[in-house]
Every structure is written in C-alpha cells, then in structure tokens.
Design an enzyme around this catalytic site. Structure first.
Site, short mmCIF file in Angstrom:
data_model
loop_
_atom_site.label_atom_id
_atom_site.label_comp_id
_atom_site.label_asym_id
_atom_site.label_seq_id
_atom_site.Cartn_x
_atom_site.Cartn_y
_atom_site.Cartn_z
N LYS A 97 0.82 -1.22 0.00
CA LYS A 97 0.00 0.00 0.00
C LYS A 97 0.86 1.27 0.00
CE LYS A 97 -4.02 -2.22 2.16
NZ LYS A 97 -5.03 -2.13 3.25
N TYR A 138 -12.37 -1.66 -3.70
CA TYR A 138 -12.91 -1.77 -2.34
C TYR A 138 -14.43 -1.60 -2.30
CZ TYR A 138 -8.32 -2.06 -0.09
OH TYR A 138 -7.09 -2.49 0.33
N PHE A 143 -15.42 4.06 6.87
CA PHE A 143 -14.03 4.37 6.50
C PHE A 143 -13.79 4.37 4.99
CE2 PHE A 143 -14.21 -0.22 7.50
CZ PHE A 143 -13.72 -0.77 6.31
N ARG A 202 -2.50 -14.34 4.54
CA ARG A 202 -3.31 -13.67 5.57
C ARG A 202 -2.60 -13.78 6.92
NH1 ARG A 202 -7.19 -10.12 4.04
NH2 ARG A 202 -8.00 -10.36 6.13
N THR A 223 -5.78 -6.64 10.74
CA THR A 223 -5.98 -5.36 10.06
C THR A 223 -5.36 -4.21 10.86
OG1 THR A 223 -8.08 -6.25 9.26
CG2 THR A 223 -7.73 -3.88 9.01
N ARG A 231 2.28 -6.45 9.21
CA ARG A 231 1.61 -5.26 9.76
C ARG A 231 2.17 -4.87 11.13
NH1 ARG A 231 -4.36 -6.85 7.44
NH2 ARG A 231 -4.32 -5.54 5.58
N ASN A 283 -2.10 0.43 6.72
CA ASN A 283 -1.60 -0.83 7.27
C ASN A 283 -0.73 -1.64 6.30
OD1 ASN A 283 -3.60 -1.69 5.61
ND2 ASN A 283 -4.81 -2.74 7.17
N HIS A 339 -2.13 -5.39 1.52
CA HIS A 339 -3.40 -6.07 1.30
C HIS A 339 -3.12 -7.52 0.96
CE1 HIS A 339 -7.24 -7.21 -0.55
NE2 HIS A 339 -6.53 -7.70 -1.54
N GLU A 379 -9.04 -10.52 -8.10
CA GLU A 379 -8.16 -9.39 -7.84
C GLU A 379 -6.92 -9.43 -8.73
OE1 GLU A 379 -9.59 -8.87 -3.18
OE2 GLU A 379 -7.50 -9.40 -3.60
P1 ATP Z 1 -7.13 -5.90 3.15
O1 ATP Z 1 -8.49 -6.15 2.53
O2 ATP Z 1 -6.54 -4.57 2.75
O3 ATP Z 1 -6.19 -7.04 2.97
P2 ATP Z 1 -8.25 -6.61 5.71
O4 ATP Z 1 -8.91 -7.73 4.97
O5 ATP Z 1 -7.42 -6.91 6.92
O6 ATP Z 1 -7.31 -5.78 4.73
P3 ATP Z 1 -10.75 -5.18 5.48
O7 ATP Z 1 -11.76 -5.32 6.54
O8 ATP Z 1 -10.94 -5.91 4.17
O9 ATP Z 1 -9.31 -5.52 6.11
O10 ATP Z 1 -10.59 -3.63 5.19
C1 ATP Z 1 -9.92 -3.19 4.02
C2 ATP Z 1 -8.98 -2.07 4.40
O11 ATP Z 1 -9.75 -0.94 4.85
C3 ATP Z 1 -8.05 -2.37 5.57
O12 ATP Z 1 -6.89 -3.07 5.21
C4 ATP Z 1 -7.72 -0.98 6.06
O13 ATP Z 1 -6.76 -0.32 5.22
C5 ATP Z 1 -9.06 -0.27 5.89
N1 ATP Z 1 -9.87 -0.37 7.11
C6 ATP Z 1 -10.59 -1.44 7.54
N2 ATP Z 1 -11.23 -1.18 8.69
C7 ATP Z 1 -10.93 0.11 9.00
C8 ATP Z 1 -11.28 0.98 10.07
N3 ATP Z 1 -12.09 0.58 11.06
N4 ATP Z 1 -10.77 2.23 10.06
C9 ATP Z 1 -9.97 2.66 9.05
N5 ATP Z 1 -9.59 1.89 8.02
C10 ATP Z 1 -10.06 0.63 7.98
MG MG Z 2 -10.02 -7.45 3.13
#
Ligand code: ATP
Ligand code: MG
Length: 141
Positions: free
Chosen positions: A9, A49, A57, A85, A91, A102, A112, A115, A126
């Site tokens: 990212k 997304y 968010f 993962r 996250t 992370r 973070n 992805h 993807e």
């Molecule tokens: P990714 O999909 O990026 O691999 P993830 O699966 O751990 O991460 P998701 O729940 O899919 O997390 O959320 C996608 C992304 O949105 C997160 O990686 C983070 O950058 C952002 N994000 C998720 N939850 C929050 C939150 N509560 N506040 C701010 N940003 C968030």
């Molecule tokens: Mg995700």
C-alpha cells in the site's frame, strides 16, 4: 500450489519498505509471479474496495489508496491465500501478532502497509483486476 494477490500500500511504498516486505514474504516461501507499480485512479480504488462502500471508512480508504503509488503482485505458495493472511497479521497493527508484516510496518488500522486476498476466488478476481490474462498465463502453478 496456490496463488494470491497482494498490494504493497501507499504508506509502505512511501516509507521505502516495499522491497523489505517482499523479501520477508520470499523468506516465508512466497514466489513473485507477477508484479507492477502504479497509481490507482479514484475509480479503480472505489471499484477494488466496492465491498466496503457502505462502511464509514470507505471515503478515507479511497483517499489513502490513491495517495501514492502501490505495488500489486501475484504471489505463489502452497496454501498461499491462508498463509499470506497469516503472514500479514490483523488489520489493526495494534492487534497484529509478532513477526507479521503489519506488526512491523503498518502505521495504523487504515495505513496498514499491505493487502492480501481473503479467498482463492477473490485472489483470482483481484489478480485479473491488476494483470492481463496474458500477464497471468505464464504464471500458473
Ligand atoms: P485488506 O483487505 O486490505 O487485505 P483486511 O482484509 O485486513 O485488509 P478489510 O476489513 O478488508 O481488512 O478492510 C480493508 C482495508 O480498509 C483495511 O486493510 C484498512 O486499510 C481499511 N480499514 C478497515 N477497517 C478500517 C477501520 N475501522 N478504520 C480505518 N480503516 C479501515
Ligand atoms: Mg479485506
């Protein structure tokens, strides 16, 4: 063998941690099968997304993901989706286990560092989002 999709990212790229993160993943047995550097357009970030579009968010996430270049890559390993993962961690870096990407490189729950696809089905979708069929053809396990 299985493939998954990662994105280094904008925070990690800007901080100069991209190669360090990819090296750590290679040490964990992932092989890079496709890779590029690009700046996501707002439309691309919104589409990537889209599953989160009702979340509070979402707008901030789109701004963050378009704030600088990212490095999408297809990674291959046995059990790649679950293994990546686990390697990236929770996250929120405050909740991420020791030794995860992370824990070491993420700034916050939003910024973070990385992805990872959350299923084999999404990994394929993807990968096609960032790479052409021709790019991916020669990479099949
Ligand atoms: P990714 O999909 O990026 O691999 P993830 O699966 O751990 O991460 P998701 O729940 O899919 O997390 O959320 C996608 C992304 O949105 C997160 O990686 C983070 O950058 C952002 N994000 C998720 N939850 C929050 C939150 N509560 N506040 C701010 N940003 C968030
Ligand atoms: Mg995700």
């Amino acid at each position: 063998m299985e493939q998954t999709l990662t994105i280094i990212k904008p925070d990690a790229v800007a901080a100069g941690n991209a190669a360090r993160i990819l090296a750590l993943l290679e040490e964990k047995g992932f092989r890079i099968r496709a890779i590029r550097m690009m700046r996501l357009s707002e439309a691309q970030a919104r589409e990537f997304y889209a599953v989160h579009r009702e979340r509070p968010f979402y707008e901030s996430l789109v701004r963050f993901m378009t704030s600088g270049p990212v490095i999408p890559a297809v990674l291959e390993r046995e059990n790649a989706v679950a293994a990546l993962r686990e390697a990236i961690g929770a996250t929120d870096p405050a909740e991420a286990a020791e030794g995860t990407v992370r824990k070491r490189f993420a700034e916050s729950k939003e910024r973070n560092a990385i992805h990872a696809s959350d299923s084999v089905e999404n990994a394929w979708r993807e990968a096609r989002f960032f790479f052409s069929e021709a790019d991916l053809l020669g990479t099949a396990p």
